[in-house]
Motif scaffolding. Structure first.
Motif, PDB file in Angstrom:
ATOM      1  N   GLY A  14      65.564 100.054 -20.468  1.00 46.38           N
ATOM      2  CA  GLY A  14      65.649 101.506 -20.254  1.00 46.38           C
ATOM      3  C   GLY A  14      64.287 102.155 -20.085  1.00 46.38           C
ATOM      4  N   SER A  15      63.228 101.366 -20.221  1.00 45.54           N
ATOM      5  CA  SER A  15      61.880 101.943 -20.171  1.00 45.54           C
ATOM      6  C   SER A  15      61.443 102.324 -18.761  1.00 45.54           C
ATOM      7  N   ARG A  16      61.997 101.628 -17.760  1.00 47.28           N
ATOM      8  CA  ARG A  16      61.492 101.839 -16.394  1.00 47.28           C
ATOM      9  C   ARG A  16      62.650 101.736 -15.388  1.00 47.28           C
ATOM     10  N   GLY A  17      62.383 102.177 -14.172  1.00 45.00           N
ATOM     11  CA  GLY A  17      63.253 101.919 -13.025  1.00 45.00           C
ATOM     12  C   GLY A  17      64.704 102.352 -13.201  1.00 45.00           C
ATOM     13  N   ILE A  18      65.615 101.455 -12.838  1.00 44.56           N
ATOM     14  CA  ILE A  18      67.049 101.770 -12.828  1.00 44.56           C
ATOM     15  C   ILE A  18      67.551 102.057 -14.241  1.00 44.56           C
ATOM     16  N   GLY A  19      67.085 101.281 -15.220  1.00 48.51           N
ATOM     17  CA  GLY A  19      67.533 101.486 -16.596  1.00 48.51           C
ATOM     18  C   GLY A  19      67.131 102.848 -17.126  1.00 48.51           C
ATOM     19  N   TYR A  37      63.396  98.442 -24.625  1.00 49.63           N
ATOM     20  CA  TYR A  37      62.282  98.068 -23.761  1.00 49.63           C
ATOM     21  C   TYR A  37      61.768  96.698 -24.176  1.00 49.63           C
ATOM     22  N   GLY A  38      60.975  96.083 -23.286  1.00 52.68           N
ATOM     23  CA  GLY A  38      60.333  94.819 -23.617  1.00 52.68           C
ATOM     24  C   GLY A  38      58.888  95.063 -23.992  1.00 52.68           C
ATOM     25  N   ARG A  39      58.088  95.407 -22.979  1.00 53.74           N
ATOM     26  CA  ARG A  39      56.655  95.643 -23.228  1.00 53.74           C
ATOM     27  C   ARG A  39      56.269  97.109 -23.106  1.00 53.74           C
ATOM     28  N   ALA A  40      57.065  97.866 -22.342  1.00 50.52           N
ATOM     29  CA  ALA A  40      56.645  99.232 -21.981  1.00 50.52           C
ATOM     30  C   ALA A  40      57.009 100.235 -23.070  1.00 50.52           C
ATOM     31  N   GLU A  41      56.371 100.108 -24.224  1.00 52.13           N
ATOM     32  CA  GLU A  41      56.702 100.993 -25.350  1.00 52.13           C
ATOM     33  C   GLU A  41      56.364 102.449 -25.038  1.00 52.13           C
ATOM     34  N   VAL A  63      62.466  94.782 -27.907  1.00 54.27           N
ATOM     35  CA  VAL A  63      62.819  93.375 -28.166  1.00 54.27           C
ATOM     36  C   VAL A  63      62.585  92.582 -26.880  1.00 54.27           C
ATOM     37  N   ASP A  64      61.944  91.412 -27.015  1.00 55.85           N
ATOM     38  CA  ASP A  64      61.757  90.534 -25.855  1.00 55.85           C
ATOM     39  C   ASP A  64      63.034  89.719 -25.637  1.00 55.85           C
ATOM     40  N   LEU A  65      63.738  90.000 -24.565  1.00 56.33           N
ATOM     41  CA  LEU A  65      65.027  89.338 -24.308  1.00 56.33           C
ATOM     42  C   LEU A  65      64.872  87.937 -23.730  1.00 56.33           C
ATOM     43  N   GLN A  66      63.628  87.535 -23.494  1.00 53.64           N
ATOM     44  CA  GLN A  66      63.421  86.140 -23.042  1.00 53.64           C
ATOM     45  C   GLN A  66      63.499  85.171 -24.221  1.00 53.64           C
ATOM     46  N   ALA A  91      73.748  96.554 -19.703  1.00 50.30           N
ATOM     47  CA  ALA A  91      72.878  95.363 -19.752  1.00 50.30           C
ATOM     48  C   ALA A  91      72.158  95.262 -18.415  1.00 50.30           C
ATOM     49  N   ASN A  92      70.998  95.860 -18.374  1.00 52.68           N
ATOM     50  CA  ASN A  92      70.291  96.088 -17.106  1.00 52.68           C
ATOM     51  C   ASN A  92      68.957  95.363 -16.992  1.00 52.68           C
ATOM     52  N   ALA A  93      68.310  95.036 -18.121  1.00 49.96           N
ATOM     53  CA  ALA A  93      66.960  94.441 -18.062  1.00 49.96           C
ATOM     54  C   ALA A  93      66.989  93.199 -17.184  1.00 49.96           C
ATOM     55  N   VAL A 154      66.608  81.563  -7.054  1.00 46.69           N
ATOM     56  CA  VAL A 154      66.880  81.511  -8.494  1.00 46.69           C
ATOM     57  C   VAL A 154      67.331  82.883  -9.000  1.00 46.69           C
ATOM     58  N   TYR A 155      66.601  83.915  -8.587  1.00 45.99           N
ATOM     59  CA  TYR A 155      66.999  85.281  -8.969  1.00 45.99           C
ATOM     60  C   TYR A 155      68.428  85.559  -8.489  1.00 45.99           C
ATOM     61  N   ALA A 156      68.706  85.212  -7.230  1.00 45.78           N
ATOM     62  CA  ALA A 156      70.042  85.471  -6.666  1.00 45.78           C
ATOM     63  C   ALA A 156      71.115  84.729  -7.456  1.00 45.78           C
ATOM     64  N   VAL A 187      68.072  97.379  -2.097  1.00 46.69           N
ATOM     65  CA  VAL A 187      66.661  97.562  -2.480  1.00 46.69           C
ATOM     66  C   VAL A 187      66.474  98.961  -3.053  1.00 46.69           C
ATOM     67  N   ILE A 188      65.909  99.011  -4.247  1.00 49.39           N
ATOM     68  CA  ILE A 188      65.663 100.295  -4.920  1.00 49.39           C
ATOM     69  C   ILE A 188      64.169 100.396  -5.215  1.00 49.39           C
ATOM     70  N   ASN A 189      63.639 101.585  -5.028  1.00 54.92           N
ATOM     71  CA  ASN A 189      62.202 101.803  -5.198  1.00 54.92           C
ATOM     72  C   ASN A 189      61.816 101.813  -6.680  1.00 54.92           C
ATOM     73  N   THR A 190      61.531 100.622  -7.213  1.00 49.72           N
ATOM     74  CA  THR A 190      61.072 100.487  -8.602  1.00 49.72           C
ATOM     75  C   THR A 190      59.877  99.534  -8.607  1.00 49.72           C
ATOM     76  N   ASP A 191      59.320  99.297  -9.802  1.00 49.66           N
ATOM     77  CA  ASP A 191      58.187  98.368  -9.904  1.00 49.66           C
ATOM     78  C   ASP A 191      58.577  96.976  -9.424  1.00 49.66           C
TER      79      ASP A 191
HETATM   80  N1  LIG Z   1      64.768  97.261  -7.752  1.00 45.63           N
HETATM   81  C1  LIG Z   1      65.641  96.670  -6.990  1.00 45.63           C
HETATM   82  O1  LIG Z   1      65.491  96.655  -5.754  1.00 45.63           O
HETATM   83  C2  LIG Z   1      66.838  95.986  -7.596  1.00 45.63           C
HETATM   84  C3  LIG Z   1      67.864  95.589  -6.730  1.00 45.63           C
HETATM   85  C4  LIG Z   1      68.979  94.960  -7.257  1.00 45.63           C
HETATM   86  C5  LIG Z   1      69.072  94.751  -8.614  1.00 45.63           C
HETATM   87  N2  LIG Z   1      68.080  95.140  -9.437  1.00 45.63           N
HETATM   88  C6  LIG Z   1      68.248  94.884 -10.877  1.00 45.63           C
HETATM   89  O2  LIG Z   1      68.154  96.100 -11.588  1.00 45.63           O
HETATM   90  C7  LIG Z   1      67.716  95.844 -12.921  1.00 45.63           C
HETATM   91  C8  LIG Z   1      66.547  96.770 -13.245  1.00 45.63           C
HETATM   92  O3  LIG Z   1      65.498  96.478 -12.344  1.00 45.63           O
HETATM   93  P1  LIG Z   1      64.403  97.554 -11.910  1.00 45.63           P
HETATM   94  O4  LIG Z   1      64.328  97.514 -10.444  1.00 45.63           O
HETATM   95  O5  LIG Z   1      64.627  98.832 -12.609  1.00 45.63           O
HETATM   96  O6  LIG Z   1      63.118  96.793 -12.445  1.00 45.63           O
HETATM   97  P2  LIG Z   1      61.852  97.257 -13.294  1.00 45.63           P
HETATM   98  O7  LIG Z   1      61.456  98.642 -12.937  1.00 45.63           O
HETATM   99  O8  LIG Z   1      60.890  96.132 -13.146  1.00 45.63           O
HETATM  100  O9  LIG Z   1      62.420  97.312 -14.800  1.00 45.63           O
HETATM  101  C9  LIG Z   1      62.805  96.134 -15.439  1.00 45.63           C
HETATM  102  C10 LIG Z   1      63.236  96.464 -16.852  1.00 45.63           C
HETATM  103  O10 LIG Z   1      63.646  95.247 -17.504  1.00 45.63           O
HETATM  104  C11 LIG Z   1      62.928  95.108 -18.714  1.00 45.63           C
HETATM  105  N3  LIG Z   1      62.619  93.707 -19.011  1.00 45.63           N
HETATM  106  C12 LIG Z   1      62.167  92.758 -18.156  1.00 45.63           C
HETATM  107  N4  LIG Z   1      61.927  91.604 -18.819  1.00 45.63           N
HETATM  108  C13 LIG Z   1      62.242  91.835 -20.123  1.00 45.63           C
HETATM  109  C14 LIG Z   1      62.203  91.038 -21.312  1.00 45.63           C
HETATM  110  N5  LIG Z   1      61.775  89.759 -21.309  1.00 45.63           N
HETATM  111  N6  LIG Z   1      62.593  91.605 -22.472  1.00 45.63           N
HETATM  112  C15 LIG Z   1      62.993  92.880 -22.504  1.00 45.63           C
HETATM  113  N7  LIG Z   1      63.052  93.686 -21.424  1.00 45.63           N
HETATM  114  C16 LIG Z   1      62.676  93.175 -20.250  1.00 45.63           C
HETATM  115  C17 LIG Z   1      61.649  95.893 -18.513  1.00 45.63           C
HETATM  116  O11 LIG Z   1      61.164  96.277 -19.784  1.00 45.63           O
HETATM  117  P3  LIG Z   1      59.577  96.479 -20.108  1.00 45.63           P
HETATM  118  O12 LIG Z   1      58.942  97.053 -18.903  1.00 45.63           O
HETATM  119  O13 LIG Z   1      59.608  97.413 -21.258  1.00 45.63           O
HETATM  120  O14 LIG Z   1      59.033  95.130 -20.475  1.00 45.63           O
HETATM  121  C18 LIG Z   1      62.111  97.056 -17.663  1.00 45.63           C
HETATM  122  O15 LIG Z   1      62.600  98.094 -18.458  1.00 45.63           O
HETATM  123  C19 LIG Z   1      67.364  94.356 -12.974  1.00 45.63           C
HETATM  124  O16 LIG Z   1      68.421  93.627 -13.556  1.00 45.63           O
HETATM  125  C20 LIG Z   1      67.211  93.990 -11.510  1.00 45.63           C
HETATM  126  O17 LIG Z   1      67.450  92.620 -11.280  1.00 45.63           O
HETATM  127  C21 LIG Z   1      66.961  95.761  -8.969  1.00 45.63           C
END
Ligand SMILES: NC(=O)c1ccc[n+]([C@@H]2O[C@H](COP(=O)([O-])OP(=O)(O)OC[C@H]3O[C@@H](n4cnc5c(N)ncnc54)[C@H](OP(=O)(O)O)[C@@H]3O)[C@@H](O)[C@H]2O)c1
Length: 248
Positions: A14-19, A37-41, A63-66, A91-93, A154-156, A187-191
Motif C-alpha cells: 500500500g506504500s506505492r503505486g496501485i496499492g 509496506y516492505g521498505r517504503a516506510e 513486513v518483508d513478504l519475501q 493482496a497487491n504487493a 517468470v513474472y507472467a 501497463v500502469i504508470n508506477t515505479d
Molecule cells: N505497474 C504495472 O504496469 C502493473 C501491471 C500489472 C500488474 N501490476 C501489479 O500490481 C501490483 C502493484 O504494482 P505497482 O505497479 O504498484 O508496483 P510498485 O509501485 O513497484 O509497488 C510495489 C509494492 O509492492 C511492495 N513490495 C514489493 N516487494 C515487497 C516485499 N518483499 N515485501 C513487502 N512488500 C513488497 C512495495 O512495497 P515497498 O515499496 O514498501 O517495499 C510496493 O508497495 C503488483 O502485484 C504488480 O505485479 C502492475
C-alpha cells in the motif's frame, strides 16, 4: 456509490503505486485501512497521514513478504490492530524483473513466487479466522498472465498462478460468504513500469491500447475498491482486466 463505513481493510504493497491508490479509495469510501509496506516506510507514513487528515483511520505495518514467514507475521500484526474482523484483503504487493531465460537465476525465480504467489496464498490462510461472511479478497494479477511480453516469463507465470488461485479460493470460500477476485492491470504508470515514462515505451503502449492514454494507479485502485465492496456482491472467481482495452 461505494460505502465501506465500519469496514476494515488490509492492503499489501500500500506504500506505492496501485496499492497506494487502492488504500486511498478504500479509505475515502469509509474503511479503516491497514497500509502494508516492505521498505517504503516514509511513503506508508505519508499515506496514513493523508488518510487521517481526510478524517479516516489508518495504520502502517512493515513486513518483508519475501521472507517465508512474512505473510504469517503480517497477519499477526493486522490482528493486533483490527481484532477479530477483517472485511477486505487486497493482496497487491508484487515484484517484476525482466530477464531472458538465460539470465534468470534461481534466486530471482524464487523471489517472484515468494512475493507474488506464496505471500497472497498464506495471507488468505492466516487471515481466514477473521474473514467473515461478506468479506472480499482482491488479488492483483496482470494481463501478462495471458499474453506474451518479452523477458517476463517468470513474472507472467506468477500472475497465471494468481488467476488459478482466484478460481480455487473462490470455490473453496464461497460457502462461507467470502468472495475472491482479481484485477489484471495493463501497463500502469508506477515505479514498476519505468518504460511507461519513456517516449518509446509510451508509443508502444498507445499502439496496443484502445484508449489513448497511459493507465494511472487510480484507474485500478477504484476497481479494486469496487471489487472489495458490496457493489460487486454477485461477482466471485473473476479476474477483471483493467487495461484501457489492451490488444496485447
Ligand atoms: N505497474 C504495472 O504496469 C502493473 C501491471 C500489472 C500488474 N501490476 C501489479 O500490481 C501490483 C502493484 O504494482 P505497482 O505497479 O504498484 O508496483 P510498485 O509501485 O513497484 O509497488 C510495489 C509494492 O509492492 C511492495 N513490495 C514489493 N516487494 C515487497 C516485499 N518483499 N515485501 C513487502 N512488500 C513488497 C512495495 O512495497 P515497498 O515499496 O514498501 O517495499 C510496493 O508497495 C503488483 O502485484 C504488480 O505485479 C502492475
Amino acid at each position: 456509490m461505494i460505502n465501506l463505513t465500519g469496514k476494515t481493510a488490509l492492503v499489501t504493497g500500500g506504500s506505492r503505486g496501485i496499492g497506494r491508490s487502492a488504500a486511498l479509495a478504500l479509505a475515502k469510501a469509509g474503511a479503516q485501512v491497514l497500509v502494508h509496506y516492505g521498505r517504503a516506510e516514509a511513503e506508508a507514513a505519508s499515506l496514513v497521514a493523508e488518510i487521517e487528515a481526510g478524517g479516516g483511520r489508518a495504520d502502517k505495518i512493515g513486513v518483508d513478504l519475501q521472507q517465508p514467514q512474512g505473510a504469517h507475521t503480517l497477519a499477526e500484526h493486522a490482528r493486533t490492530i483490527v481484532g477479530e474482523r477483517l472485511d477486505i484483503l487486497v493482496a497487491n504487493a508484487g515484484i517484476a524483473t525482466a530477464a531472458t531465460i538465460e539470465e534468470t537465476t534461481v534466486t530471482d525465480f524464487d523471489a517472484h513466487f515468494a512475493v507474488n504467489v506464496r505471500a497472497p496464498f498464506f495471507l488468505v490462510q492466516q487471515l481466514l479466522p477473521i474473514l467473515g461472511s461478506g468479506s472480499g479478497i482482491v488479488f492483483t494479477g496482470s494481463v501478462v498472465a495471458n499474453t506474451v511480453v518479452p523477458n517476463l516469463a517468470v513474472y507472467a507465470a506468477t500472475k497465471g498462478a494468481i488467476d488459478t488461485l482466484v478460481k480455487h479460493l473462490a470455490a473453496a470460500l464461497g460457502g462461507r460468504g467470502i468472495r475472491v477476485n482479481a484485477v489484471a492491470p495493463g501497463v500502469i504508470n508506477t515505479d514498476m513500469s519505468h518504460f511507461a515514462r519513456t517516449e518509446e515505451g509510451q508509443a508502444y503502449i498507445l499502439g496496443i491500447q484502445a484508449l489513448q492514454r497511459i493507465g494511472q494507479p487510480d484507474d485500478v485502485g477504484e476497481v479494486i475498491a469496487f471489487l472489495a465492496s458490496d457493489a460487486s456482491r454477485w461477482i466471485t472467481g473473476e479476474t477483471v482486466r483493467v487495461d484501457g482495452g489492451s490488444k496485447l
